[in-house]
Design a protein around this motif. Structure first.
Motif, PDB file in Angstrom:
ATOM      1  N   LEU A 100       0.810  -1.206   0.000  1.00  8.33           N
ATOM      2  CA  LEU A 100       0.000   0.000   0.000  1.00  8.33           C
ATOM      3  C   LEU A 100       0.853   1.268   0.000  1.00  8.33           C
ATOM      4  CD1 LEU A 100      -2.639  -1.133   2.641  1.00  8.33           C
ATOM      5  CD2 LEU A 100      -2.980  -0.927   0.178  1.00  8.33           C
ATOM      6  N   GLY A 101       2.123   1.117  -0.327  1.00  2.00           N
ATOM      7  CA  GLY A 101       3.047   2.236  -0.199  1.00  2.00           C
ATOM      8  C   GLY A 101       3.024   3.240  -1.330  1.00  2.00           C
ATOM      9  N   THR A 102       2.129   3.078  -2.306  1.00  4.14           N
ATOM     10  CA  THR A 102       2.106   4.009  -3.444  1.00  4.14           C
ATOM     11  C   THR A 102       0.818   4.829  -3.424  1.00  4.14           C
ATOM     12  OG1 THR A 102       1.280   2.160  -4.788  1.00  4.14           O
ATOM     13  CG2 THR A 102       3.645   2.601  -4.857  1.00  4.14           C
ATOM     14  N   TRP A 103      -0.172   4.442  -4.207  1.00  8.11           N
ATOM     15  CA  TRP A 103      -1.397   5.219  -4.314  1.00  8.11           C
ATOM     16  C   TRP A 103      -2.105   5.356  -2.968  1.00  8.11           C
ATOM     17  CZ3 TRP A 103      -5.669   2.598  -2.701  1.00  8.11           C
ATOM     18  CH2 TRP A 103      -5.617   1.203  -2.740  1.00  8.11           C
ATOM     19  N   PHE A 104      -2.098   4.295  -2.173  1.00  4.83           N
ATOM     20  CA  PHE A 104      -2.830   4.334  -0.908  1.00  4.83           C
ATOM     21  C   PHE A 104      -2.181   5.302   0.074  1.00  4.83           C
ATOM     22  CE2 PHE A 104      -3.517   2.918   3.439  1.00  4.83           C
ATOM     23  CZ  PHE A 104      -4.896   2.832   3.488  1.00  4.83           C
ATOM     24  N   ALA A 105      -0.862   5.205   0.227  1.00  7.55           N
ATOM     25  CA  ALA A 105      -0.158   6.078   1.171  1.00  7.55           C
ATOM     26  C   ALA A 105      -0.345   7.540   0.797  1.00  7.55           C
ATOM     27  CB  ALA A 105       1.319   5.717   1.214  1.00  7.55           C
ATOM     28  N   ALA A 106      -0.226   7.837  -0.502  1.00  5.47           N
ATOM     29  CA  ALA A 106      -0.362   9.226  -0.958  1.00  5.47           C
ATOM     30  C   ALA A 106      -1.772   9.751  -0.693  1.00  5.47           C
ATOM     31  CB  ALA A 106      -0.029   9.315  -2.437  1.00  5.47           C
ATOM     32  N   GLN A 107      -2.780   8.937  -0.980  1.00  2.41           N
ATOM     33  CA  GLN A 107      -4.160   9.365  -0.780  1.00  2.41           C
ATOM     34  C   GLN A 107      -4.467   9.531   0.705  1.00  2.41           C
ATOM     35  OE1 GLN A 107      -6.349  10.313  -2.952  1.00  2.41           O
ATOM     36  NE2 GLN A 107      -8.124  10.514  -1.601  1.00  2.41           N
ATOM     37  N   LEU A 108      -3.943   8.623   1.531  1.00  3.42           N
ATOM     38  CA  LEU A 108      -4.214   8.682   2.961  1.00  3.42           C
ATOM     39  C   LEU A 108      -3.631   9.958   3.571  1.00  3.42           C
ATOM     40  CD1 LEU A 108      -5.441   7.095   5.364  1.00  3.42           C
ATOM     41  CD2 LEU A 108      -3.155   6.180   5.772  1.00  3.42           C
ATOM     42  N   VAL A 109      -2.380  10.263   3.262  1.00  4.18           N
ATOM     43  CA  VAL A 109      -1.762  11.460   3.809  1.00  4.18           C
ATOM     44  C   VAL A 109      -2.452  12.714   3.279  1.00  4.18           C
ATOM     45  CG1 VAL A 109       0.363  12.805   3.945  1.00  4.18           C
ATOM     46  CG2 VAL A 109       0.439  10.334   4.220  1.00  4.18           C
ATOM     47  N   HIS A 110      -2.894  12.673   2.020  1.00  2.47           N
ATOM     48  CA  HIS A 110      -3.646  13.805   1.471  1.00  2.47           C
ATOM     49  C   HIS A 110      -4.916  14.048   2.287  1.00  2.47           C
ATOM     50  CE1 HIS A 110      -5.401  16.539  -1.473  1.00  2.47           C
ATOM     51  NE2 HIS A 110      -6.509  15.813  -1.420  1.00  2.47           N
ATOM     52  N   GLU A 111      -5.603  12.970   2.648  1.00  8.46           N
ATOM     53  CA  GLU A 111      -6.843  13.097   3.418  1.00  8.46           C
ATOM     54  C   GLU A 111      -6.571  13.620   4.824  1.00  8.46           C
ATOM     55  OE1 GLU A 111     -10.040  12.410   2.659  1.00  8.46           O
ATOM     56  OE2 GLU A 111      -9.737  11.700   0.612  1.00  8.46           O
ATOM     57  N   LEU A 112      -5.416  13.259   5.384  1.00  4.27           N
ATOM     58  CA  LEU A 112      -5.126  13.559   6.789  1.00  4.27           C
ATOM     59  C   LEU A 112      -4.155  14.711   6.973  1.00  4.27           C
ATOM     60  CD1 LEU A 112      -4.616   9.863   7.929  1.00  4.27           C
ATOM     61  CD2 LEU A 112      -6.621  11.281   8.386  1.00  4.27           C
ATOM     62  N   ALA A 113      -3.781  15.392   5.893  1.00  3.40           N
ATOM     63  CA  ALA A 113      -2.701  16.379   5.949  1.00  3.40           C
ATOM     64  C   ALA A 113      -2.923  17.441   7.012  1.00  3.40           C
ATOM     65  CB  ALA A 113      -2.527  17.031   4.575  1.00  3.40           C
ATOM     66  N   ALA A 114      -4.159  17.842   7.223  1.00  5.95           N
ATOM     67  CA  ALA A 114      -4.436  18.921   8.178  1.00  5.95           C
ATOM     68  C   ALA A 114      -4.269  18.486   9.628  1.00  5.95           C
ATOM     69  CB  ALA A 114      -5.854  19.444   7.968  1.00  5.95           C
ATOM     70  N   ASN A 115      -4.064  17.205   9.873  1.00  6.94           N
ATOM     71  CA  ASN A 115      -3.998  16.708  11.244  1.00  6.94           C
ATOM     72  C   ASN A 115      -2.591  16.625  11.804  1.00  6.94           C
ATOM     73  OD1 ASN A 115      -6.918  15.723  12.002  1.00  6.94           O
ATOM     74  ND2 ASN A 115      -6.580  15.236   9.854  1.00  6.94           N
ATOM     75  N   ALA A 116      -1.597  17.035  11.024  1.00  2.00           N
ATOM     76  CA  ALA A 116      -0.221  17.086  11.528  1.00  2.00           C
ATOM     77  C   ALA A 116       0.546  18.126  10.734  1.00  2.00           C
ATOM     78  CB  ALA A 116       0.464  15.720  11.409  1.00  2.00           C
ATOM     79  N   ARG A 117       1.482  18.784  11.406  1.00  2.00           N
ATOM     80  CA  ARG A 117       2.301  19.782  10.714  1.00  2.00           C
ATOM     81  C   ARG A 117       3.306  19.117   9.784  1.00  2.00           C
ATOM     82  NH1 ARG A 117       1.450  21.869  15.864  1.00  2.00           N
ATOM     83  NH2 ARG A 117       0.425  23.907  15.861  1.00  2.00           N
ATOM     84  N   SER A 118       3.738  17.915  10.139  1.00  2.00           N
ATOM     85  CA  SER A 118       4.656  17.174   9.271  1.00  2.00           C
ATOM     86  C   SER A 118       4.382  15.687   9.432  1.00  2.00           C
ATOM     87  CB  SER A 118       6.120  17.494   9.609  1.00  2.00           C
ATOM     88  OG  SER A 118       6.427  17.103  10.939  1.00  2.00           O
ATOM     89  N   TRP A 119       4.771  14.933   8.395  1.00  2.00           N
ATOM     90  CA  TRP A 119       4.509  13.496   8.356  1.00  2.00           C
ATOM     91  C   TRP A 119       5.775  12.742   7.977  1.00  2.00           C
ATOM     92  CZ3 TRP A 119      -0.230  10.960   9.046  1.00  2.00           C
ATOM     93  CH2 TRP A 119      -1.343  11.794   9.220  1.00  2.00           C
ATOM     94  N   THR A 120       5.911  11.541   8.505  1.00  2.00           N
ATOM     95  CA  THR A 120       6.877  10.570   8.021  1.00  2.00           C
ATOM     96  C   THR A 120       6.106   9.317   7.640  1.00  2.00           C
ATOM     97  OG1 THR A 120       8.690  11.370   9.409  1.00  2.00           O
ATOM     98  CG2 THR A 120       8.862   9.121   8.588  1.00  2.00           C
ATOM     99  N   VAL A 121       6.257   8.876   6.404  1.00  2.00           N
ATOM    100  CA  VAL A 121       5.588   7.654   5.936  1.00  2.00           C
ATOM    101  C   VAL A 121       6.666   6.631   5.613  1.00  2.00           C
ATOM    102  CG1 VAL A 121       4.048   6.636   4.229  1.00  2.00           C
ATOM    103  CG2 VAL A 121       3.672   8.996   5.009  1.00  2.00           C
ATOM    104  N   VAL A 122       6.578   5.483   6.249  1.00  2.00           N
ATOM    105  CA  VAL A 122       7.567   4.416   6.101  1.00  2.00           C
ATOM    106  C   VAL A 122       6.862   3.177   5.584  1.00  2.00           C
ATOM    107  CG1 VAL A 122       9.183   2.917   7.327  1.00  2.00           C
ATOM    108  CG2 VAL A 122       9.010   5.323   7.957  1.00  2.00           C
ATOM    109  N   THR A 123       7.448   2.501   4.595  1.00  2.00           N
ATOM    110  CA  THR A 123       6.923   1.215   4.145  1.00  2.00           C
ATOM    111  C   THR A 123       7.919   0.121   4.518  1.00  2.00           C
ATOM    112  OG1 THR A 123       7.917   1.456   1.948  1.00  2.00           O
ATOM    113  CG2 THR A 123       5.662   2.256   2.239  1.00  2.00           C
ATOM    114  N   GLY A 124       7.402  -1.074   4.747  1.00  2.00           N
ATOM    115  CA  GLY A 124       8.285  -2.161   5.118  1.00  2.00           C
ATOM    116  C   GLY A 124       7.491  -3.400   5.482  1.00  2.00           C
TER     117      GLY A 124
END
Length: 335
Positions: free
Chosen positions: A119-143
């Motif tokens: 889920l590290g491509t389209w899903f991660a990007a869409q999820l952070v887009h939806e939640l962007a206002a809930n944090a000043r900065s984000w770290t997204v890690v796949t593994g």
């Protein structure tokens, strides 16, 4: 520590907190109503309880808060200073409480989220887009599951979207997100062969055996009594699809992987597995009681991200979508 009045202005004031927010609310109510009786009525307390609170504050602060000879009651000079600053403090405290209770309104300073690599491509990007206002900065890690849980307990990540294997996870709160089918993929030249025939005659391309998906598919093939040790394994399932598209062999992959529109997806044949089928479950994990209402918002946003991609695939590639199966909650996207 919160100190409302300066030590220079009040030499005998204690340096620790001398009252709490409930005391402050009672004091402010007396100031605003000019009466302990009216303040008690507003706060649904007895007049004696309000009077006791004010006397206790005065004793601890070593000051007089009200001129009791005046009617209505008037705050003293220091009482007026406490009233002005206390109003702002009480407003801030009320605002924080409402913010923490309101879904999605808390803006965290930083959030780290770990997501399985499928889920590290389209899903991660869409999820952070939806939640962007809930944090000043984000770290997204796949593994891998193992790596993500290790980083979770090291407090490098606050939220995980991982495979659910029913393993106990102390202090973690889990919310089921999706269930997806595992499908068989082959190059067109091998589409006429059954799974058993493929296992007996053609290279199997798989995920690493120590990964969650690698263990899942290995257990599935063992149940079918198929001797299909992978001829080659990859840490990234996108590489598995690419090898199949190049005609190297066959593979078992999760449906979510095939929602991503890639050139190699057009060069493979997707086939649902005959009974018994195999599924994998995706779960949301957060630390208990640390993120307030945010896990519910992440759950909603994750469902929205999946549904958007599902509908896109269904519309543009119905021949592909008909082979895939997804379930979120009680809603099944399969036709």
């Amino acid at each position: 520590m919160l100190q409302l009045l300066s030590n220079a202005a009040v030499p005998n004031m204690q340096t620790n907190r001398d009252f709490d927010l409930a005391d402050l609310e009672a004091f402010i109510s007396v100031c605003e109503t000019g009466s302990m009786t009216e303040a008690a009525r507003r706060l649904k307390l007895t007049e004696s309880a309000v009077s006791h609170i004010i006397r206790r504050m005065e004793k601890r602060l070593s000051i007089t808060l009200f001129d009791r000879s005046a009617r209505p009651l008037k705050p003293t000079v220091l009482g007026a200073q406490l009233f002005n600053r206390g109003q702002r403090l009480l407003q801030d405290a009320t605002g924080i409480n409402q913010e923490l209770r309101a879904k999605g309104r808390v803006r965290h300073s930083h959030l780290g989220i770990g997501i399985i690599e499928t889920l590290g491509t389209w899903f991660a990007a869409q999820l952070v887009h939806e939640l962007a206002a809930n944090a000043r900065s984000w770290t997204v890690v796949t593994g891998s599951n193992t790596d993500l849980w290790t980083r979770f307990y090291a407090r490098e990540l606050s939220t995980l979207i991982v495979l659910e294997n029913d393993e106990p996870r102390p202090s973690a709160s889990k919310i089921p997100l999706f269930r997806e089918s595992v499908v068989l993929i082959t190059p067109p030249s091998l589409s006429h062969l059954s799974l058993r025939e493929l296992a007996e005659s053609t290279p199997f391309i798989g995920a690493h055996g120590d990964s969650g998906f690698g263990r899942l598919t290995s257990a599935y093939l063992s149940r079918l009594r198929l001797n299909a040790a992978p001829a080659v394994t990859f840490g990234m399932l996108e590489s598995v699809v690419l090898m199949v598209a190049r005609g190297f062999g066959w593979a078992l992959v999760p449906s979510l992987l095939l929602l991503r529109d890639t050139p190699e997806r057009q060069d493979i044949i997707i086939r649902p597995l005959e009974a018994p089928s195999v599924y994998r479950r995706i779960t949301l994990a957060t630390r208990q009681f640390e993120l307030g209402a945010l896990p519910e918002l992440i759950e909603t946003s994750a469902h929205q991200a999946l549904e958007t991609q599902v509908q896109k695939t269904r519309s543009l590639h119905p021949e592909i979508f008909s082979k895939l199966s997804f379930r979120q909650g009680h809603d099944d996207f399969a036709e």
